[in-house]
Enzyme design. Structure first.
Site, PDB file in Angstrom:
ATOM      1  CD  GLU A 153      -1.334  -0.006   3.639  1.00  0.00           C
ATOM      2  OE1 GLU A 153      -1.830  -1.234   4.140  1.00  0.00           O
ATOM      3  OE2 GLU A 153      -1.948   0.926   3.993  1.00  0.00           O
ATOM      4  CB  CYS A 199       7.559  -5.681   8.131  1.00  0.00           C
ATOM      5  SG  CYS A 199       8.964  -4.787   9.116  1.00  0.00           S
ATOM      6  CB  CYS A 202       3.599  -2.097  13.492  1.00  0.00           C
ATOM      7  SG  CYS A 202       3.725  -1.861  11.770  1.00  0.00           S
ATOM      8  CB  SER A 254      10.718   5.986   8.953  1.00  0.00           C
ATOM      9  OG  SER A 254      10.604   5.614  10.127  1.00  0.00           O
ATOM     10  CB  SER A 312      10.623   3.819  14.776  1.00  0.00           C
ATOM     11  OG  SER A 312      10.160   4.132  13.296  1.00  0.00           O
ATOM     12  CG  LEU A 313      13.213   7.130  20.678  1.00  0.00           C
ATOM     13  CD1 LEU A 313      14.333   6.578  20.792  1.00  0.00           C
ATOM     14  CD2 LEU A 313      13.275   8.980  21.100  1.00  0.00           C
ATOM     15  CG  HIS A 314       7.877   4.078  18.690  1.00  0.00           C
ATOM     16  ND1 HIS A 314       7.379   5.216  18.036  1.00  0.00           N
ATOM     17  CD2 HIS A 314       8.166   3.077  17.505  1.00  0.00           C
ATOM     18  CE1 HIS A 314       7.271   4.879  16.973  1.00  0.00           C
ATOM     19  NE2 HIS A 314       7.735   4.023  16.590  1.00  0.00           N
ATOM     20  CB  CYS A 319       0.085   2.063  10.370  1.00  0.00           C
ATOM     21  SG  CYS A 319       0.730   3.892  10.874  1.00  0.00           S
TER      22      CYS A 319
HETATM   23  N1  SAH Z   1      10.145   0.098   9.490  1.00  0.00           N
HETATM   24  C1  SAH Z   1      10.183   1.421   9.522  1.00  0.00           C
HETATM   25  C2  SAH Z   1       9.317   2.285   8.638  1.00  0.00           C
HETATM   26  C3  SAH Z   1       7.802   1.792   8.738  1.00  0.00           C
HETATM   27  S1  SAH Z   1       6.845   2.429   9.885  1.00  0.00           S
HETATM   28  C4  SAH Z   1      10.404   1.888  10.913  1.00  0.00           C
HETATM   29  O1  SAH Z   1      10.318   1.410  11.818  1.00  0.00           O
HETATM   30  O2  SAH Z   1      10.585   3.197  11.179  1.00  0.00           O
HETATM   31  C5  SAH Z   1       6.653   4.169   9.905  1.00  0.00           C
HETATM   32  C6  SAH Z   1       6.482   4.814  11.231  1.00  0.00           C
HETATM   33  O3  SAH Z   1       4.999   4.329  11.755  1.00  0.00           O
HETATM   34  C7  SAH Z   1       7.279   4.031  12.366  1.00  0.00           C
HETATM   35  O4  SAH Z   1       7.858   4.865  13.294  1.00  0.00           O
HETATM   36  C8  SAH Z   1       6.324   2.787  13.097  1.00  0.00           C
HETATM   37  O5  SAH Z   1       6.822   2.840  14.253  1.00  0.00           O
HETATM   38  C9  SAH Z   1       5.117   3.787  13.014  1.00  0.00           C
HETATM   39  N2  SAH Z   1       3.797   3.004  13.529  1.00  0.00           N
HETATM   40  C10 SAH Z   1       3.727   1.553  13.102  1.00  0.00           C
HETATM   41  N3  SAH Z   1       2.463   1.457  13.559  1.00  0.00           N
HETATM   42  C11 SAH Z   1       1.835   2.394  13.844  1.00  0.00           C
HETATM   43  C12 SAH Z   1       0.744   2.597  14.510  1.00  0.00           C
HETATM   44  N4  SAH Z   1      -0.124   1.472  14.655  1.00  0.00           N
HETATM   45  N5  SAH Z   1       0.325   3.700  15.169  1.00  0.00           N
HETATM   46  C13 SAH Z   1       1.244   4.845  14.840  1.00  0.00           C
HETATM   47  N6  SAH Z   1       2.387   4.572  14.306  1.00  0.00           N
HETATM   48  C14 SAH Z   1       2.806   3.203  13.908  1.00  0.00           C
END
Ligand code: SAH
Length: 344
Positions: free
Chosen positions: A92, A112, A119, A191, A214-216, A333
């Site tokens: 997508e 992935c 995710c 990212s 992607s820190l989180h 996402c």
């Molecule tokens: N694999 C890469 C890029 C793809 S995801 C990465 O991890 O950065 C792009 C961004 O969306 C990442 O920061 C990921 O952590 C975030 N993401 C994934 N699922 C999500 C969700 N359900 N809500 C908000 N952000 C999400």
């Protein structure tokens, strides 16, 4: 099997075309047909002889994406596309229109294998890597379907770009090639969940793209409970790689932080984030987590997210809450692909 002509960069195409005994201006013409005029078939390449077109068609393929679904948001100028690859895999892409131009979010893999807990894209695991052409053609297809120029590209769809390193790097080179669509590298953001060795390799590619991490979470413990990749590369190592990326490229890192209610939106988290980010030349993007059906994470309410942001601002952190786009169209996402895969 036919060769994927759309994954050959300018130099490689020149070699191929010289190899079949054609003059060098032919390869320029073909590259232009593929990457500027965005041709879907050799038939369209009307300034080539019929004989050459037939020869190309017998040896090469242009991997066309079939549009399996197309949704247009009613709440903002966002469109979502589900594309079917030649082998039936689904990916997508999202088009977001902003005042500064049209931005397309693309996928870098079908599925992935990173396993981030919040995710949707990782639930079925990795199907396969995308070829450079399959990344490029998401953008080409959207530009063709809308008739509007794409000015910005973010690699934030399904997949981990640094887990598909060679194809990803080639894609960036081809996308920004002056002979192709020529999108400025400054308008490209990739990212990563933090694959440290490849972040270091990327720093050496000489790109001007923005790297988003992607820190989180602000502690190693919490981060590894949300993101399995953190068990391989620690928070300290990832942050060091970010610093070195900035030093080497001069490009400021963007940190992404999905706000999850009760998990990473507490006072200890603002304190932790402040400790990590203060003094770093960076930007923090807060993204209220998109609820995924298969997961039970929820987002903090608007007020709580706003308070979280204000606290960080007071601590001197450069922070924004990402505006939500296309919330009515599975805009978030990996959900559109997920819905199709599940239905099957
Ligand atoms: N694999 C890469 C890029 C793809 S995801 C990465 O991890 O950065 C792009 C961004 O969306 C990442 O920061 C990921 O952590 C975030 N993401 C994934 N699922 C999500 C969700 N359900 N809500 C908000 N952000 C999400």
């Amino acid at each position: 099997m036919k060769k994927d002509i759309c994954s050959l960069d300018f130099g490689e195409l020149a070699e191929e075309i010289a190899g079949i005994g054609e003059p060098s201006f032919r390869s320029r013409q073909i590259f232009e047909w593929l990457h500027v005029k965005l041709a879907d078939s050799f038939d369209e390449m009307t300034n080539l002889s019929k004989k050459l077109r037939e020869r190309l068609d017998s040896e090469y393929e242009i991997p066309v994406l079939r549009t399996a679904d197309h949704q247009i948001s009613k709440v903002d100028p966002t469109e979502k596309f589900l594309f079917e690859l030649a082998d039936g895999n689904m990916i997508e892409s999202v088009l977001m229109r902003y005042s500064y131009g049209n931005s397309v979010c693309i996928s870098s893999q079908a599925g992935c294998r990173m396993g981030c807990r919040f995710c949707a894209s990782t639930i079925g695991g990795l199907e396969r890597n995308l070829a450079p052409s399959e990344m490029l053609r998401q953008i080409y297809q959207i530009q063709k379907m809308t008739g509007e120029r794409v000015s910005n590209v973010v690699i934030m769809g399904t997949g981990e770009p640094l887990d598909n390193y060679d194809n990803f790097v080639k894609f960036i080179r081809m996308l920004s090639d002056e002979h192709g669509l020529h999108i400025s590298q400054r308008n490209i953001t990739a990212s990563t969940c933090g694959i440290v060795p490849n972040m270091r390799r990327l720093a050496g590619e000489g790109f001007q793209i923005t790297l988003a991490l992607s820190l989180h979470a602000s502690s190693q413990e919490k981060r590894s409970s949300l993101m399995p990749v953190a068990n391989r590369y620690s928070l300290d190592e990832v942050l060091k790689a970010c610093d070195d990326y900035f030093t080497q490229t001069g490009r400021r890192i963007t940190f992404e932080y999905s706000l999850i209610a009760g998990v990473n939106d507490r006072p200890e988290d603002t304190a932790g984030l402040t400790a990590i980010l203060r003094g770093r030349n960076c930007h923090l993007n807060l993204i209220p987590v998109n609820p995924v059906r298969e997961r039970d994470y929820t987002r903090p309410d608007r007020k709580k997210a706003e308070e979280f942001k204000i606290k960080l601002e007071k601590n001197g952190i450069n922070v924004t809450i990402r505006r939500e786009r296309g919330s009515d169209i599975d805009g978030a996402c990996g959900q559109l692909r997920r819905r199709h895969v599940t239905a099957k």
